[in-house]
Design a protein around this motif. Structure first.
Motif, PDB file in Angstrom:
ATOM      1  N   THR A 128       5.906 -10.925  12.935  1.00 58.29           N
ATOM      2  CA  THR A 128       6.428 -12.318  12.717  1.00 58.29           C
ATOM      3  C   THR A 128       6.148 -12.538  11.517  1.00 58.29           C
ATOM      4  OG1 THR A 128       6.122 -12.582  15.048  1.00 58.29           O
ATOM      5  CG2 THR A 128       6.645 -14.451  13.436  1.00 58.29           C
ATOM      6  N   ALA A 129       7.162 -12.810  10.661  1.00 58.73           N
ATOM      7  CA  ALA A 129       7.223 -13.198   9.200  1.00 58.73           C
ATOM      8  C   ALA A 129       6.451 -14.480   8.966  1.00 58.73           C
ATOM      9  CB  ALA A 129       8.487 -13.167   8.371  1.00 58.73           C
ATOM     10  N   SER A 130       5.536 -14.701   8.159  1.00 56.11           N
ATOM     11  CA  SER A 130       4.696 -15.715   7.809  1.00 56.11           C
ATOM     12  C   SER A 130       4.545 -15.828   6.056  1.00 56.11           C
ATOM     13  CB  SER A 130       3.351 -15.700   8.462  1.00 56.11           C
ATOM     14  OG  SER A 130       2.554 -14.687   7.841  1.00 56.11           O
ATOM     15  N   GLU A 131       4.514 -16.950   5.586  1.00 51.85           N
ATOM     16  CA  GLU A 131       4.723 -17.193   4.037  1.00 51.85           C
ATOM     17  C   GLU A 131       3.210 -16.731   3.607  1.00 51.85           C
ATOM     18  OE1 GLU A 131       2.420 -21.518   4.113  1.00 51.85           O
ATOM     19  OE2 GLU A 131       4.675 -21.565   4.110  1.00 51.85           O
ATOM     20  N   GLU A 132       2.321 -16.259   4.241  1.00 54.85           N
ATOM     21  CA  GLU A 132       1.228 -15.558   3.677  1.00 54.85           C
ATOM     22  C   GLU A 132       1.559 -14.140   3.162  1.00 54.85           C
ATOM     23  OE1 GLU A 132      -2.335 -14.775   6.016  1.00 54.85           O
ATOM     24  OE2 GLU A 132      -1.118 -15.195   7.814  1.00 54.85           O
ATOM     25  N   MET A 133       2.510 -13.475   3.713  1.00 52.23           N
ATOM     26  CA  MET A 133       2.902 -12.123   3.458  1.00 52.23           C
ATOM     27  C   MET A 133       3.577 -11.832   1.945  1.00 52.23           C
ATOM     28  SD  MET A 133       4.340 -11.207   7.322  1.00 52.23           S
ATOM     29  CE  MET A 133       3.386 -11.320   8.657  1.00 52.23           C
ATOM     30  N   SER A 134       2.918 -11.017   1.310  1.00 47.38           N
ATOM     31  CA  SER A 134       3.610 -11.043  -0.028  1.00 47.38           C
ATOM     32  C   SER A 134       4.118  -9.524  -0.341  1.00 47.38           C
ATOM     33  CB  SER A 134       2.940 -11.607  -1.315  1.00 47.38           C
ATOM     34  OG  SER A 134       1.801 -10.741  -1.321  1.00 47.38           O
ATOM     35  N   THR A 135       3.449  -8.481   0.163  1.00 47.94           N
ATOM     36  CA  THR A 135       4.154  -7.253  -0.030  1.00 47.94           C
ATOM     37  C   THR A 135       3.793  -6.293   1.094  1.00 47.94           C
ATOM     38  OG1 THR A 135       1.610  -6.621  -0.753  1.00 47.94           O
ATOM     39  CG2 THR A 135       3.258  -7.480  -2.664  1.00 47.94           C
ATOM     40  N   TYR A 136       4.616  -4.897   1.230  1.00 46.11           N
ATOM     41  CA  TYR A 136       4.412  -4.104   1.973  1.00 46.11           C
ATOM     42  C   TYR A 136       3.797  -2.717   0.910  1.00 46.11           C
ATOM     43  CZ  TYR A 136       9.174  -2.662   0.440  1.00 46.11           C
ATOM     44  OH  TYR A 136      10.428  -2.481  -0.180  1.00 46.11           O
ATOM     45  N   VAL A 137       2.837  -2.335   1.385  1.00 50.05           N
ATOM     46  CA  VAL A 137       1.977  -1.249   0.677  1.00 50.05           C
ATOM     47  C   VAL A 137       1.581   0.047   1.261  1.00 50.05           C
ATOM     48  CG1 VAL A 137       0.124  -1.082  -1.111  1.00 50.05           C
ATOM     49  CG2 VAL A 137       1.181  -3.420  -0.728  1.00 50.05           C
ATOM     50  N   CYS A 138       1.665   1.036   0.582  1.00 51.77           N
ATOM     51  CA  CYS A 138       0.938   2.497   1.142  1.00 51.77           C
ATOM     52  C   CYS A 138      -0.438   2.260   0.546  1.00 51.77           C
ATOM     53  CB  CYS A 138       1.690   3.448   0.452  1.00 51.77           C
ATOM     54  SG  CYS A 138       0.893   5.245   0.931  1.00 51.77           S
ATOM     55  N   ASP A 139      -1.502   2.287   0.979  1.00 42.16           N
ATOM     56  CA  ASP A 139      -2.735   2.130   0.507  1.00 42.16           C
ATOM     57  C   ASP A 139      -3.075   3.217  -0.384  1.00 42.16           C
ATOM     58  OD1 ASP A 139      -5.252   0.642  -0.051  1.00 42.16           O
ATOM     59  OD2 ASP A 139      -6.034   2.417   1.369  1.00 42.16           O
ATOM     60  N   PRO A 140      -2.917   4.562  -0.295  1.00 38.82           N
ATOM     61  CA  PRO A 140      -3.359   5.640  -1.035  1.00 38.82           C
ATOM     62  C   PRO A 140      -2.527   5.626  -2.309  1.00 38.82           C
ATOM     63  CG  PRO A 140      -3.069   6.583   1.103  1.00 38.82           C
ATOM     64  CD  PRO A 140      -2.715   5.052   1.168  1.00 38.82           C
ATOM     65  N   HIS A 141      -1.258   4.919  -2.420  1.00 38.99           N
ATOM     66  CA  HIS A 141      -0.483   4.959  -3.568  1.00 38.99           C
ATOM     67  C   HIS A 141       0.010   3.552  -3.872  1.00 38.99           C
ATOM     68  CE1 HIS A 141       0.123   8.850  -1.323  1.00 38.99           C
ATOM     69  NE2 HIS A 141      -0.223   9.352  -2.404  1.00 38.99           N
ATOM     70  N   GLU A 142      -1.149   2.711  -3.815  1.00 38.90           N
ATOM     71  CA  GLU A 142      -0.753   1.218  -4.138  1.00 38.90           C
ATOM     72  C   GLU A 142      -0.278   0.774  -5.230  1.00 38.90           C
ATOM     73  OE1 GLU A 142      -4.183  -0.997  -2.896  1.00 38.90           O
ATOM     74  OE2 GLU A 142      -5.461  -0.142  -4.748  1.00 38.90           O
ATOM     75  N   THR A 143      -0.188   1.697  -6.394  1.00 38.76           N
ATOM     76  CA  THR A 143       0.358   1.253  -7.594  1.00 38.76           C
ATOM     77  C   THR A 143       1.951   1.564  -7.662  1.00 38.76           C
ATOM     78  OG1 THR A 143      -0.311   3.418  -8.700  1.00 38.76           O
ATOM     79  CG2 THR A 143      -1.908   1.541  -9.054  1.00 38.76           C
ATOM     80  N   SER A 144       2.277   2.617  -6.701  1.00 42.44           N
ATOM     81  CA  SER A 144       3.790   3.020  -6.772  1.00 42.44           C
ATOM     82  C   SER A 144       4.434   2.584  -5.868  1.00 42.44           C
ATOM     83  CB  SER A 144       3.907   4.604  -7.292  1.00 42.44           C
ATOM     84  OG  SER A 144       3.177   5.307  -6.142  1.00 42.44           O
ATOM     85  N   MET A 145       3.929   2.711  -4.528  1.00 42.05           N
ATOM     86  CA  MET A 145       4.570   2.337  -3.246  1.00 42.05           C
ATOM     87  C   MET A 145       4.122   1.078  -2.735  1.00 42.05           C
ATOM     88  SD  MET A 145       3.846   6.032  -1.196  1.00 42.05           S
ATOM     89  CE  MET A 145       5.147   5.568   0.260  1.00 42.05           C
ATOM     90  N   ILE A 146       4.856   0.271  -3.623  1.00 47.84           N
ATOM     91  CA  ILE A 146       4.489  -1.361  -3.016  1.00 47.84           C
ATOM     92  C   ILE A 146       5.896  -2.065  -3.288  1.00 47.84           C
ATOM     93  CG2 ILE A 146       3.684  -1.667  -5.587  1.00 47.84           C
ATOM     94  CD1 ILE A 146       1.942  -4.123  -4.397  1.00 47.84           C
ATOM     95  N   GLY A 147       6.379  -2.843  -2.407  1.00 45.58           N
ATOM     96  CA  GLY A 147       7.183  -3.689  -2.468  1.00 45.58           C
ATOM     97  C   GLY A 147       7.172  -5.008  -2.141  1.00 45.58           C
ATOM     98  N   ASP A 148       7.967  -5.917  -2.531  1.00 46.73           N
ATOM     99  CA  ASP A 148       7.747  -7.450  -2.465  1.00 46.73           C
ATOM    100  C   ASP A 148       8.182  -7.991  -0.942  1.00 46.73           C
ATOM    101  OD1 ASP A 148       6.164  -7.803  -4.665  1.00 46.73           O
ATOM    102  OD2 ASP A 148       8.267  -8.246  -5.923  1.00 46.73           O
ATOM    103  N   LEU A 149       7.574  -8.883  -0.618  1.00 51.19           N
ATOM    104  CA  LEU A 149       8.364  -9.756   0.602  1.00 51.19           C
ATOM    105  C   LEU A 149       8.278 -11.128   0.418  1.00 51.19           C
ATOM    106  CD1 LEU A 149       6.050  -8.321   3.507  1.00 51.19           C
ATOM    107  CD2 LEU A 149       8.353  -7.588   3.008  1.00 51.19           C
ATOM    108  N   GLN A 150       9.554 -11.708   0.159  1.00 50.06           N
ATOM    109  CA  GLN A 150       9.929 -13.011   0.109  1.00 50.06           C
ATOM    110  C   GLN A 150       9.988 -13.742   1.691  1.00 50.06           C
ATOM    111  OE1 GLN A 150      12.886 -13.590  -2.737  1.00 50.06           O
ATOM    112  NE2 GLN A 150      11.909 -12.397  -4.284  1.00 50.06           N
ATOM    113  N   VAL A 151       9.170 -14.459   2.147  1.00 49.05           N
ATOM    114  CA  VAL A 151       9.406 -14.969   3.395  1.00 49.05           C
ATOM    115  C   VAL A 151       9.741 -16.651   3.039  1.00 49.05           C
ATOM    116  CG1 VAL A 151       8.237 -15.702   5.536  1.00 49.05           C
ATOM    117  CG2 VAL A 151       7.828 -13.570   4.396  1.00 49.05           C
ATOM    118  N   GLU A 152      11.069 -16.931   3.541  1.00 45.72           N
ATOM    119  CA  GLU A 152      11.619 -18.143   3.268  1.00 45.72           C
ATOM    120  C   GLU A 152      11.605 -19.037   4.641  1.00 45.72           C
ATOM    121  OE1 GLU A 152      15.101 -17.467   1.231  1.00 45.72           O
ATOM    122  OE2 GLU A 152      14.087 -16.840  -0.722  1.00 45.72           O
TER     123      GLU A 152
END
Length: 152
Positions: A128-152
């Motif tokens: 369930t989307a909440s305002e504290e969520m900001s990114t979805y990430v792959c931990d082993p590749h956190e510098t390249s596999m990272i996308g933003d979440l904007q919860v409005e």
């Protein structure tokens, strides 16, 4: 569910990218990019949607919904309090996982999967989307596999 061959898809993208670069040099671009998008690469995701990504070390590649198809690390706009699913079925054979993190880089509500080299049902998170969520990430590749979440 059958998927396109990712290698074939990447080759097609290279050809398409070359054509786009040629058009840009020829002065055939417009500032509005012709699709009604304002250029900020954000994608409104309807509540209840399953978000499917392709896990590639260079970045998450959008597969579903159609709006994010072939977009690398798309910024997903979610509605607070609504339910979503996010994850990956296929990847490049490297070890990946998916996590949802807050601005401090901490995993939110244990929303993380195990690190594996093959995707599947166990690589999807229901949340369930909440305002504290900001990114979805792959931990082993956190510098390249990272996308933003904007919860409005």
């Amino acid at each position: 569910m059958a998927r396109d061959n990712p290698i074939t898809r990447r080759k097609a993208l290279k050809v398409t990218g070359a054509a786009a670069a040629t058009a840009l040099v020829a002065g055939c671009s417009d500032d509005d990019n012709g699709n009604g998008d304002d250029g900020d690469d954000t994608y409104d995701i309807e509540a209840g949607t399953e978000i499917v990504l392709y896990a590639e070390t260079a970045g998450w590649i959008g597969e579903e919904p159609a709006d994010i198809d072939e977009v690398t690390n798309p910024t997903l706009v979610l509605e607070e309090g609504e339910d979503y699913t996010i994850g990956w079925n296929e990847g490049d054979g490297q070890t990946h996982n998916i996590e949802i993190r807050n601005d401090d880089g901490d995993v939110v509500d244990d929303l993380e999967t195990e690190e594996v080299s093959e995707g599947g049902d166990d690589q999807f998170l229901d949340f369930t989307a909440s305002e504290e969520m900001s990114t979805y990430v792959c931990d082993p590749h956190e510098t390249s596999m990272i996308g933003d979440l904007q919860v409005e």
